[in-house]
Design a protein around this motif. Structure first.
Motif, PDB file in Angstrom:
ATOM      1  N   CYS A 268       0.820  -1.212   0.000  1.00  0.00           N
ATOM      2  CA  CYS A 268       0.000   0.000   0.000  1.00  0.00           C
ATOM      3  C   CYS A 268       0.858   1.267   0.000  1.00  0.00           C
ATOM      4  N   THR A 269       1.963   1.226   0.728  1.00  0.00           N
ATOM      5  CA  THR A 269       2.848   2.390   0.775  1.00  0.00           C
ATOM      6  C   THR A 269       3.592   2.564  -0.538  1.00  0.00           C
ATOM      7  N   LEU A 270       4.072   1.466  -1.110  1.00  0.00           N
ATOM      8  CA  LEU A 270       4.837   1.538  -2.347  1.00  0.00           C
ATOM      9  C   LEU A 270       3.972   2.003  -3.516  1.00  0.00           C
ATOM     10  N   ASP A 271       2.768   1.469  -3.639  1.00  0.00           N
ATOM     11  CA  ASP A 271       1.863   1.894  -4.714  1.00  0.00           C
ATOM     12  C   ASP A 271       1.585   3.393  -4.617  1.00  0.00           C
ATOM     13  N   PHE A 272       1.326   3.859  -3.399  1.00  0.00           N
ATOM     14  CA  PHE A 272       1.049   5.281  -3.183  1.00  0.00           C
ATOM     15  C   PHE A 272       2.272   6.128  -3.533  1.00  0.00           C
ATOM     16  N   ALA A 273       3.430   5.668  -3.101  1.00  0.00           N
ATOM     17  CA  ALA A 273       4.668   6.416  -3.338  1.00  0.00           C
ATOM     18  C   ALA A 273       4.974   6.541  -4.822  1.00  0.00           C
ATOM     19  N   ILE A 274       4.788   5.457  -5.563  1.00  0.00           N
ATOM     20  CA  ILE A 274       5.124   5.464  -6.982  1.00  0.00           C
ATOM     21  C   ILE A 274       4.131   6.295  -7.783  1.00  0.00           C
ATOM     22  N   GLU A 275       2.856   6.055  -7.543  1.00  0.00           N
ATOM     23  CA  GLU A 275       1.853   6.685  -8.405  1.00  0.00           C
ATOM     24  C   GLU A 275       1.529   8.127  -8.039  1.00  0.00           C
ATOM     25  N   LEU A 276       1.341   8.404  -6.766  1.00  0.00           N
ATOM     26  CA  LEU A 276       0.915   9.741  -6.380  1.00  0.00           C
ATOM     27  C   LEU A 276       2.065  10.652  -5.963  1.00  0.00           C
ATOM     28  N   VAL A 277       3.079  10.082  -5.326  1.00  0.00           N
ATOM     29  CA  VAL A 277       4.189  10.902  -4.852  1.00  0.00           C
ATOM     30  C   VAL A 277       5.289  10.996  -5.910  1.00  0.00           C
ATOM     31  N   GLU A 278       5.193  10.123  -6.910  1.00  0.00           N
ATOM     32  CA  GLU A 278       6.140  10.091  -8.019  1.00  0.00           C
ATOM     33  C   GLU A 278       7.560   9.775  -7.571  1.00  0.00           C
ATOM     34  N   ILE A 279       7.662   8.803  -6.653  1.00  0.00           N
ATOM     35  CA  ILE A 279       8.962   8.287  -6.246  1.00  0.00           C
ATOM     36  C   ILE A 279       9.472   7.396  -7.383  1.00  0.00           C
ATOM     37  N   PRO A 280      10.689   7.597  -7.864  1.00  0.00           N
ATOM     38  CA  PRO A 280      11.195   6.768  -8.964  1.00  0.00           C
ATOM     39  C   PRO A 280      11.332   5.300  -8.568  1.00  0.00           C
ATOM     40  N   PHE A 281      10.850   4.408  -9.446  1.00  0.00           N
ATOM     41  CA  PHE A 281      10.905   2.968  -9.180  1.00  0.00           C
ATOM     42  C   PHE A 281      11.495   2.290 -10.413  1.00  0.00           C
ATOM     43  N   ASP A 282      12.805   2.080 -10.374  1.00  0.00           N
ATOM     44  CA  ASP A 282      13.534   1.486 -11.492  1.00  0.00           C
ATOM     45  C   ASP A 282      13.532  -0.031 -11.324  1.00  0.00           C
ATOM     46  N   LYS A 283      12.703  -0.708 -12.092  1.00  0.00           N
ATOM     47  CA  LYS A 283      12.555  -2.158 -11.943  1.00  0.00           C
ATOM     48  C   LYS A 283      13.843  -2.901 -12.271  1.00  0.00           C
ATOM     49  N   GLU A 284      14.616  -2.380 -13.200  1.00  0.00           N
ATOM     50  CA  GLU A 284      15.874  -3.044 -13.563  1.00  0.00           C
ATOM     51  C   GLU A 284      16.905  -2.909 -12.448  1.00  0.00           C
ATOM     52  N   ALA A 285      16.900  -1.783 -11.769  1.00  0.00           N
ATOM     53  CA  ALA A 285      17.832  -1.566 -10.665  1.00  0.00           C
ATOM     54  C   ALA A 285      17.356  -2.229  -9.380  1.00  0.00           C
ATOM     55  N   LEU A 286      16.053  -2.520  -9.312  1.00  0.00           N
ATOM     56  CA  LEU A 286      15.455  -3.137  -8.115  1.00  0.00           C
ATOM     57  C   LEU A 286      14.705  -4.413  -8.516  1.00  0.00           C
ATOM     58  N   PRO A 287      15.395  -5.404  -9.084  1.00  0.00           N
ATOM     59  CA  PRO A 287      14.709  -6.588  -9.615  1.00  0.00           C
ATOM     60  C   PRO A 287      13.991  -7.419  -8.564  1.00  0.00           C
ATOM     61  N   ASN A 288      14.544  -7.496  -7.373  1.00  0.00           N
ATOM     62  CA  ASN A 288      13.925  -8.328  -6.332  1.00  0.00           C
ATOM     63  C   ASN A 288      12.682  -7.660  -5.754  1.00  0.00           C
ATOM     64  N   LEU A 289      12.757  -6.349  -5.556  1.00  0.00           N
ATOM     65  CA  LEU A 289      11.590  -5.610  -5.082  1.00  0.00           C
ATOM     66  C   LEU A 289      10.500  -5.609  -6.151  1.00  0.00           C
ATOM     67  N   ALA A 290      10.908  -5.497  -7.418  1.00  0.00           N
ATOM     68  CA  ALA A 290       9.942  -5.518  -8.523  1.00  0.00           C
ATOM     69  C   ALA A 290       9.257  -6.875  -8.616  1.00  0.00           C
ATOM     70  N   ALA A 291      10.014  -7.951  -8.415  1.00  0.00           N
ATOM     71  CA  ALA A 291       9.437  -9.300  -8.452  1.00  0.00           C
ATOM     72  C   ALA A 291       8.475  -9.500  -7.291  1.00  0.00           C
ATOM     73  N   TRP A 292       8.867  -9.013  -6.102  1.00  0.00           N
ATOM     74  CA  TRP A 292       7.971  -9.096  -4.937  1.00  0.00           C
ATOM     75  C   TRP A 292       6.685  -8.331  -5.230  1.00  0.00           C
TER      76      TRP A 292
END
Length: 213
Positions: free
Chosen positions: A171-195
């Motif tokens: 819930c925090t990550l979705d909010f941070a990425i979409e509304l707060v526009e926190i950068p989420f680089d899936k290639e740099a964060l492969p394990n977090l992206a998979a989770w």
């Protein structure tokens, strides 16, 4: 019958994690009525809830319980699940991760970045502090990197157990990425992206924005 008061059309992490918890437990609607309040119209400033914060739960006898995790713990005490852990070790780890996520991610990073967005600044009729916003974003980026390293060897935050800690992070990550526009680089964060992909596939994620992230 209990009543759960939440903000209408809210994407905020606190109301959402209670709703995700309820979906995970398959709580019957006959036991809990979800009441949506319009915060912009001041409907959340009720005598029952002096702080004006959402969500809050009104039990059958009129007792009011606020704070999302407190609400979930109360419901879990009534109808036990595994979301707060099964063994003593799991219970401790779930609590540890919830606290870390709240203090080191939500409060230290997401919150200062969010309240200094153009949207919130306009809503509050005050100028945004870009320095504070950027500091919050950097805190989020650093914490997400820590999470990525940890999740290299763990399916969920507490081993193979999907828990309230994962709900809090989702819930925090979705909010941070979409509304707060926190950068989420899936290639740099492969394990977090998979989770994130794993937990977003659960039916309980409901209004998850995973497909658009």
């Amino acid at each position: 019958k209990m009543k759960l008061f939440v903000a209408s059309n809210s994407k905020a992490p606190n109301p959402r994690r209670v709703l995700v918890y309820l979906q995970e437990t398959n709580a019957p609607s006959s036991h809990i009525e979800v009441v949506q309040l319009n915060m912009l119209k001041g409907e959340h400033k009720l005598e029952k809830n002096p702080t004006g914060k959402l969500p809050f739960l009104e039990t059958g006898d009129g007792t009011v319980i606020a704070e999302s995790v407190a609400i979930c713990r109360y419901l879990d005490a009534l109808h036990p699940t595994t979301l707060f852990g099964r063994s003593a070790e799991e219970k401790g780890l779930v609590e540890m991760w919830i606290r870390r996520l709240e203090f080191e991610f939500m409060f230290a990073g997401v919150a200062p970045a969010w309240i200094n967005t153009a949207y919130v600044s306009k809503l509050m009729n005050r100028p945004a502090n870009e320095k504070v916003r950027q500091s919050g974003i950097q805190t989020c980026v650093q914490f997400m990197a820590q999470l990525d390293r940890f999740l290299a060897n763990s399916t969920f935050l507490v081993g193979g157990l999907y828990s309230m800690a994962d709900i809090t992070l989702l819930c925090t990550l979705d909010f941070a990425i979409e509304l707060v526009e926190i950068p989420f680089d899936k290639e740099a964060l492969p394990n977090l992206a998979a989770w994130h992909a794993r937990v977003s596939q659960r039916p309980s994620s409901g209004t998850s924005r995973a497909a658009r992230l």
